[in-house]
Design a protein around this motif. Structure first.
Motif, PDB file in Angstrom:
ATOM      1  N   ASP A   3       0.829  -1.206   0.000  1.00  0.00           N
ATOM      2  CA  ASP A   3       0.000   0.000   0.000  1.00  0.00           C
ATOM      3  C   ASP A   3       0.865   1.258   0.000  1.00  0.00           C
ATOM      4  O   ASP A   3       0.603   2.204  -0.747  1.00  0.00           O
ATOM      5  CB  ASP A   3      -0.929   0.011   1.214  1.00  0.00           C
ATOM      6  N   VAL A  39      -6.587   3.653  -1.647  1.00  0.00           N
ATOM      7  CA  VAL A  39      -6.024   2.300  -1.597  1.00  0.00           C
ATOM      8  C   VAL A  39      -6.918   1.391  -0.769  1.00  0.00           C
ATOM      9  O   VAL A  39      -7.203   0.258  -1.162  1.00  0.00           O
ATOM     10  CB  VAL A  39      -4.575   2.318  -1.051  1.00  0.00           C
ATOM     11  N   ARG A  87      -8.745  -1.903  -2.174  1.00  0.00           N
ATOM     12  CA  ARG A  87      -8.518  -3.237  -1.588  1.00  0.00           C
ATOM     13  C   ARG A  87      -9.843  -3.879  -1.176  1.00  0.00           C
ATOM     14  O   ARG A  87     -10.034  -5.075  -1.364  1.00  0.00           O
ATOM     15  CB  ARG A  87      -7.583  -3.148  -0.381  1.00  0.00           C
ATOM     16  N   SER A 146      -6.379  -5.169   3.411  1.00  0.00           N
ATOM     17  CA  SER A 146      -5.170  -4.371   3.342  1.00  0.00           C
ATOM     18  C   SER A 146      -3.955  -5.264   3.212  1.00  0.00           C
ATOM     19  O   SER A 146      -3.866  -6.291   3.858  1.00  0.00           O
ATOM     20  CB  SER A 146      -5.043  -3.497   4.596  1.00  0.00           C
ATOM     21  N   GLU A 169      -0.793  -4.024   3.781  1.00  0.00           N
ATOM     22  CA  GLU A 169       0.210  -3.091   4.313  1.00  0.00           C
ATOM     23  C   GLU A 169       1.510  -3.821   4.523  1.00  0.00           C
ATOM     24  O   GLU A 169       1.554  -4.893   5.091  1.00  0.00           O
ATOM     25  CB  GLU A 169      -0.302  -2.541   5.644  1.00  0.00           C
TER      26      GLU A 169
END
Length: 127
Positions: free
Chosen positions: A84, A113, A117, A124, A126
């Motif tokens: 991300d 983002v 997602r 996420s 991340e």
């Protein structure tokens, strides 16, 4: 002999000694767009009518949320291994928004983002 202030070079009525040079012709775009991470991708096809357009250098406020989600989605689909934060960094550079909007750009892209997602059903990533 009285002297006044010096005249500016671009002052009206000042004669030019030579004609202005013509601007150089625009450079041809590269055949491939280099990727910042991973393998480079090919040149994107022309966007469909109604799709989000990148307006480099414009304020982030000129983009609607769905446009940002679409731009983020295009990048994420083209570079699926990006985190991300990497997507946000890449889109930030792509948009080229004014520097004084850095915090707003980051917040709006982080939102885009997250929405992308969720729409993609992946949560996420991340990293």
């Amino acid at each position: 002999m009285p002297f006044g202030p010096p005249r500016r070079l671009d002052a009206p009525g000042r004669a030019r000694r030579s004609e202005p040079a013509e601007p150089p012709p625009p450079a041809d775009p590269p055949a491939e767009i280099p990727a910042l991470w991973g393998r480079p991708g090919g040149r994107p096809s022309e966007p469909a009518a109604g799709s989000a357009q990148v307006r480099r250098g414009q304020s982030i406020a000129t983009y609607k949320r769905p446009e940002l989600v679409e731009i983020v989605g295009r990048i994420a689909a083209r570079e699926p291994d990006l985190s991300d934060d990497q997507i946000i960094e890449l889109v930030t550079r792509l948009l080229g928004c004014p520097e004084d909007e850095a915090l707003l750009v980051g917040a709006r892209l982080r939102y885009a983002v997250e929405v992308y997602r969720k729409q993609a059903g992946r949560g996420s990533s991340e990293g």
